[in-house]
Design a protein around this motif. Sequence first.
Motif, PDB file in Angstrom:
ATOM      1  N   THR A  79       0.866  -1.176   0.000  1.00 36.26           N
ATOM      2  CA  THR A  79       0.000   0.000   0.000  1.00 36.26           C
ATOM      3  C   THR A  79       0.900   1.223   0.000  1.00 36.26           C
ATOM      4  O   THR A  79       1.912   1.259   0.712  1.00 36.26           O
ATOM      5  CB  THR A  79      -0.933   0.029   1.226  1.00 36.26           C
ATOM      6  N   LEU A  98      -1.741  -1.132  -3.749  1.00 32.57           N
ATOM      7  CA  LEU A  98      -2.984  -0.393  -3.557  1.00 32.57           C
ATOM      8  C   LEU A  98      -2.601   1.046  -3.264  1.00 32.57           C
ATOM      9  O   LEU A  98      -1.875   1.316  -2.310  1.00 32.57           O
ATOM     10  CB  LEU A  98      -3.802  -0.976  -2.392  1.00 32.57           C
ATOM     11  N   ILE A 102      -7.420   3.564  -0.479  1.00 35.13           N
ATOM     12  CA  ILE A 102      -7.625   2.306  -1.192  1.00 35.13           C
ATOM     13  C   ILE A 102      -9.001   2.258  -1.855  1.00 35.13           C
ATOM     14  O   ILE A 102     -10.019   2.523  -1.220  1.00 35.13           O
ATOM     15  CB  ILE A 102      -7.436   1.124  -0.228  1.00 35.13           C
ATOM     16  N   ASP A 106      -9.887  -1.717  -6.950  1.00 34.86           N
ATOM     17  CA  ASP A 106      -8.466  -2.066  -7.007  1.00 34.86           C
ATOM     18  C   ASP A 106      -8.173  -3.244  -6.079  1.00 34.86           C
ATOM     19  O   ASP A 106      -7.388  -4.138  -6.413  1.00 34.86           O
ATOM     20  CB  ASP A 106      -7.599  -0.870  -6.604  1.00 34.86           C
ATOM     21  N   LEU A 107      -8.808  -3.224  -4.915  1.00 31.06           N
ATOM     22  CA  LEU A 107      -8.612  -4.327  -3.966  1.00 31.06           C
ATOM     23  C   LEU A 107      -9.140  -5.635  -4.542  1.00 31.06           C
ATOM     24  O   LEU A 107      -8.518  -6.697  -4.390  1.00 31.06           O
ATOM     25  CB  LEU A 107      -9.308  -4.000  -2.644  1.00 31.06           C
TER      26      LEU A 107
END
Length: 252
Positions: A79, A98, A102, A106-107
């Motif tokens: 991240t 990420l 976030i 995308d996750l």
Amino acid sequence: MKAVIVEDESIASRRLASLIAEIAPEIEIVGQLTSVENAIKWFHTNPIPQLIFLDIQLNDGYGFDILDQLDTHPPVVFTTAYNEYAIRGFKYNGLDYLLKPIDKNDLKVALKKFKQANKQNYTLLDDDKLDQIKNLFDKEYKHRFMVKVGNQYKSCNVEDIAYFKSHEGLIFFYTHKGQPYPIEYSIDQLEEILNPINFFRINRKFMVSVQSVGEIHSYFNSRLLLKLVPKEEEQVIVSRERTTNFKKWLDF
């Protein structure tokens, strides 16, 4: 599947855990760690999970410092709040990331990728790739600019600069007190030598510091209109292609 979150911002950690529970309830979060020191202790006393969500920059060091202490590297989702330059590096090295804050979609993509890797018993992160991505964040950024004032020269710290502006073929920086100084750099060069956490290029003419952003207004064509401090007489507009990352940069 068991996963660990290493994140020093409690709100960000809880939000990530909540999103994971919503998207992939079969993933069990077995640890939410807040520092390099705590994470190293945890990994030395617990089984290595199948997946690690790792913040790159923690209060007491880098996430890489944790990975250096592991005998094997399981798949890692980094991240980060770094700019596109760093993100291109992630893609080149086959790592996933990420970008803060976030995004749920995308996750989803990251989890799909790592679940597939897990089925194939494949480790995405090896020592060579880890060393390459480390180099992106070991970079030394510029701390001072030497400028000429009359017949004399003076040194100006980057922390004293509000924003950079291109005007009639020259580049000026403006201090927080509103003093302009010409420098022999292009905007492209500044984008490479300044810390992307503190400065963001909003269009072809302006690069601004976090402290200089006074007001943000919606503008047509999905752009943003900024009111800078100190005041800039020219309209300062965040280009459409940079608007999304500008918002994420401010939300770091």
